[in-house]
Design a protein around this motif. Structure first.
Motif, PDB file in Angstrom:
ATOM      1  N   SER A  13      22.706  48.044  11.689  1.00 38.45           N
ATOM      2  CA  SER A  13      22.779  49.040  10.748  1.00 38.45           C
ATOM      3  C   SER A  13      23.890  50.028  11.034  1.00 38.45           C
ATOM      4  O   SER A  13      23.799  50.367  12.255  1.00 38.45           O
ATOM      5  CB  SER A  13      21.569  49.627  10.664  1.00 38.45           C
ATOM      6  N   SER A  14      24.820  50.254   9.998  1.00 43.66           N
ATOM      7  CA  SER A  14      25.854  51.047  10.474  1.00 43.66           C
ATOM      8  C   SER A  14      26.137  52.015   8.936  1.00 43.66           C
ATOM      9  O   SER A  14      26.149  51.367   7.897  1.00 43.66           O
ATOM     10  CB  SER A  14      26.901  50.673  11.206  1.00 43.66           C
ATOM     11  N   ILE A  15      26.616  53.234   9.239  1.00 44.31           N
ATOM     12  CA  ILE A  15      27.245  53.857   8.119  1.00 44.31           C
ATOM     13  C   ILE A  15      28.279  54.571   8.638  1.00 44.31           C
ATOM     14  O   ILE A  15      28.396  55.258   9.528  1.00 44.31           O
ATOM     15  CB  ILE A  15      25.966  55.078   7.482  1.00 44.31           C
ATOM     16  N   PHE A  16      29.654  54.414   7.899  1.00 40.22           N
ATOM     17  CA  PHE A  16      30.904  55.030   8.373  1.00 40.22           C
ATOM     18  C   PHE A  16      31.289  54.413   9.899  1.00 40.22           C
ATOM     19  O   PHE A  16      31.639  55.284  10.716  1.00 40.22           O
ATOM     20  CB  PHE A  16      30.817  56.348   8.461  1.00 40.22           C
ATOM     21  N   ASN A  17      30.473  53.134  10.201  1.00 41.53           N
ATOM     22  CA  ASN A  17      30.885  52.786  11.629  1.00 41.53           C
ATOM     23  C   ASN A  17      30.284  53.308  12.593  1.00 41.53           C
ATOM     24  O   ASN A  17      30.629  53.264  13.849  1.00 41.53           O
ATOM     25  CB  ASN A  17      32.474  52.530  11.942  1.00 41.53           C
ATOM     26  N   LEU A  18      29.087  54.111  12.257  1.00 39.11           N
ATOM     27  CA  LEU A  18      28.166  54.894  13.168  1.00 39.11           C
ATOM     28  C   LEU A  18      27.088  53.935  13.285  1.00 39.11           C
ATOM     29  O   LEU A  18      26.320  53.732  12.348  1.00 39.11           O
ATOM     30  CB  LEU A  18      27.778  56.136  12.687  1.00 39.11           C
ATOM     31  N   SER A  19      26.648  53.433  14.673  1.00 37.09           N
ATOM     32  CA  SER A  19      25.407  52.733  14.659  1.00 37.09           C
ATOM     33  C   SER A  19      24.134  53.497  14.352  1.00 37.09           C
ATOM     34  O   SER A  19      24.093  54.540  15.116  1.00 37.09           O
ATOM     35  CB  SER A  19      25.364  51.972  15.871  1.00 37.09           C
ATOM     36  N   LEU A  20      23.403  53.008  13.587  1.00 38.94           N
ATOM     37  CA  LEU A  20      22.116  53.750  13.106  1.00 38.94           C
ATOM     38  C   LEU A  20      20.953  53.289  14.062  1.00 38.94           C
ATOM     39  O   LEU A  20      19.752  53.732  13.864  1.00 38.94           O
ATOM     40  CB  LEU A  20      21.779  54.029  11.695  1.00 38.94           C
ATOM     41  N   MET A  87       7.279  51.092  18.160  1.00 42.43           N
ATOM     42  CA  MET A  87       8.295  50.904  16.942  1.00 42.43           C
ATOM     43  C   MET A  87       9.093  49.914  16.819  1.00 42.43           C
ATOM     44  O   MET A  87       9.270  49.284  15.643  1.00 42.43           O
ATOM     45  CB  MET A  87       9.339  52.076  17.195  1.00 42.43           C
ATOM     46  N   GLY A  88       9.234  49.062  18.122  1.00 43.61           N
ATOM     47  CA  GLY A  88       9.767  47.849  17.824  1.00 43.61           C
ATOM     48  C   GLY A  88       9.225  46.871  17.254  1.00 43.61           C
ATOM     49  O   GLY A  88       9.563  45.813  16.594  1.00 43.61           O
ATOM     50  N   LEU A  89       7.853  47.010  17.206  1.00 42.03           N
ATOM     51  CA  LEU A  89       6.817  45.946  16.358  1.00 42.03           C
ATOM     52  C   LEU A  89       6.838  46.196  15.006  1.00 42.03           C
ATOM     53  O   LEU A  89       6.188  45.300  14.129  1.00 42.03           O
ATOM     54  CB  LEU A  89       5.283  45.966  16.887  1.00 42.03           C
ATOM     55  N   PHE A  90       7.415  47.345  14.310  1.00 39.60           N
ATOM     56  CA  PHE A  90       7.405  47.320  12.831  1.00 39.60           C
ATOM     57  C   PHE A  90       8.448  46.762  12.245  1.00 39.60           C
ATOM     58  O   PHE A  90       9.658  46.524  12.972  1.00 39.60           O
ATOM     59  CB  PHE A  90       7.347  48.824  12.462  1.00 39.60           C
ATOM     60  N   PRO A  91       8.369  46.213  11.120  1.00 41.56           N
ATOM     61  CA  PRO A  91       9.549  45.197  10.449  1.00 41.56           C
ATOM     62  C   PRO A  91      11.030  46.267  10.181  1.00 41.56           C
ATOM     63  O   PRO A  91      10.620  47.533  10.225  1.00 41.56           O
ATOM     64  CB  PRO A  91       8.985  44.798   9.196  1.00 41.56           C
ATOM     65  N   TYR A  92      11.939  45.777  10.369  1.00 44.12           N
ATOM     66  CA  TYR A  92      13.314  46.440  10.363  1.00 44.12           C
ATOM     67  C   TYR A  92      13.492  47.717  11.028  1.00 44.12           C
ATOM     68  O   TYR A  92      14.284  48.097  10.650  1.00 44.12           O
ATOM     69  CB  TYR A  92      13.351  46.757   8.773  1.00 44.12           C
ATOM     70  N   ILE A  93      12.782  47.828  12.078  1.00 43.38           N
ATOM     71  CA  ILE A  93      12.708  49.081  13.137  1.00 43.38           C
ATOM     72  C   ILE A  93      13.672  48.156  14.363  1.00 43.38           C
ATOM     73  O   ILE A  93      13.156  47.249  15.029  1.00 43.38           O
ATOM     74  CB  ILE A  93      11.826  49.556  13.517  1.00 43.38           C
ATOM     75  N   PHE A  94      14.905  48.917  14.758  1.00 46.00           N
ATOM     76  CA  PHE A  94      15.442  48.309  16.020  1.00 46.00           C
ATOM     77  C   PHE A  94      14.643  48.372  17.195  1.00 46.00           C
ATOM     78  O   PHE A  94      14.174  49.550  17.415  1.00 46.00           O
ATOM     79  CB  PHE A  94      16.818  48.897  16.143  1.00 46.00           C
ATOM     80  N   THR A  95      14.777  47.329  18.189  1.00 45.76           N
ATOM     81  CA  THR A  95      13.680  47.554  19.399  1.00 45.76           C
ATOM     82  C   THR A  95      14.729  47.817  20.507  1.00 45.76           C
ATOM     83  O   THR A  95      15.458  46.952  21.162  1.00 45.76           O
ATOM     84  CB  THR A  95      13.385  46.183  19.777  1.00 45.76           C
ATOM     85  N   SER A  96      14.963  49.248  20.817  1.00 50.91           N
ATOM     86  CA  SER A  96      15.827  49.673  21.755  1.00 50.91           C
ATOM     87  C   SER A  96      15.581  49.195  23.301  1.00 50.91           C
ATOM     88  O   SER A  96      16.269  49.180  23.854  1.00 50.91           O
ATOM     89  CB  SER A  96      16.085  51.330  21.650  1.00 50.91           C
ATOM     90  N   THR A  97      14.400  49.246  23.564  1.00 48.86           N
ATOM     91  CA  THR A  97      13.911  48.816  24.754  1.00 48.86           C
ATOM     92  C   THR A  97      13.942  47.325  25.055  1.00 48.86           C
ATOM     93  O   THR A  97      13.867  46.805  26.195  1.00 48.86           O
ATOM     94  CB  THR A  97      12.338  49.092  25.115  1.00 48.86           C
ATOM     95  N   SER A  98      14.762  46.595  24.044  1.00 49.10           N
ATOM     96  CA  SER A  98      14.982  45.144  24.235  1.00 49.10           C
ATOM     97  C   SER A  98      16.458  45.074  24.957  1.00 49.10           C
ATOM     98  O   SER A  98      17.012  44.103  24.952  1.00 49.10           O
ATOM     99  CB  SER A  98      14.645  44.250  23.180  1.00 49.10           C
TER     100      SER A  98
END
Length: 225
Positions: A13-20, A87-98
């Motif tokens: 996911s990104s907007i203006f090449n910034l990773s969201l 948070m990573g268990l919810f759909p469409y949410i990035f799992t940062s701890t992975s």
């Protein structure tokens, strides 16, 4: 379409090449304002009991020689990892701890701080840790090498343990989920039951891994005092 099995973990996911994607790391902050309400809710009371229990346990692990307030560092660490795992268990949410980017960022500075503090302030104590009590003289050089290596790989093992556990469960759920369209309706019911069971298991893993990370960090810090 996935080009690779591990591409489900790619930041996309990104907007203006910034990773969201990494914004998911701060979603837990949205739950904090409720802590400042005048009348505590049941959620607040439950969370406070968890924090109090953790504080008592970390104080025991740190022993009387530990610095006052140091248990709050590990409680904060536990809370942050727990929020991100959930948070990573919810759909469409990035799992940062992975991602090792996050886990190593947590583990490496902690370990470095412990090592620098220990070697500067308790040099003899740190040298004594390299040779366990009762080691025969002939084995001492080997024990020093083994203890040194085990000490150096600590941040890596902390980070990889958390990352691997997060990846493993998510990969299994992704693999099972991708087989759904080609199944019959009876098998889909079985698949749904399996996925729900895996989701419950992943919730338990999310709690256990955050607790393990915090407890091991506490133990590493208690060794340098």
């Amino acid at each position: 379409m996935m080009t690779n099995l591990f591409s489900v973990f790619d930041p996309s996911s990104s907007i203006f090449n910034l990773s969201l994607n990494w914004m998911s790391t701060f979603l837990g902050l949205l739950l904090i304002p409720s802590m400042y309400w005048l009348m505590p809710s049941r959620y607040n009371i439950f969370w406070n009991k968890i924090l109090t229990t953790l504080h008592k346990e970390f104080k025991t692990l740190l022993e009387p020689s530990g610095h006052n307030g140091s248990s709050f560092i590990f409680i904060s660490l536990f809370s942050m990892i727990l929020f991100n795992n959930f948070m990573g268990l919810f759909p469409y949410i990035f799992t940062s701890t992975s991602h090792l980017t996050l886990t190593l960022t947590l583990a490496l500075p902690l370990w470095l701080c412990f090592m620098i503090y220990g070697w500067i302030n308790h040099t003899q104590h740190m040298f004594a840790h390299l040779v366990p009590q009762g080691t025969p003289a002939i084995l001492m050089p080997f024990m020093v090498c083994i203890e040194t290596i085990s000490n150096i790989i600590r941040p890596g093992t902390l980070a990889v343990r958390l990352t691997a556990n997060m990846i493993a469960g998510h990969l299994l759920m992704t693999l099972l989920g991708n087989t759904g369209p080609s199944m019959s309706s009876i098998l889909i019911m079985l698949l749904l039951i399996t996925q729900i069971a895996l989701l419950i298991l992943e919730s338990a893993v999310a709690m256990i891994q955050s607790y393990v990370f915090a407890v091991l960090s506490t133990l590493y810090s208690s060794e340098v005092n």
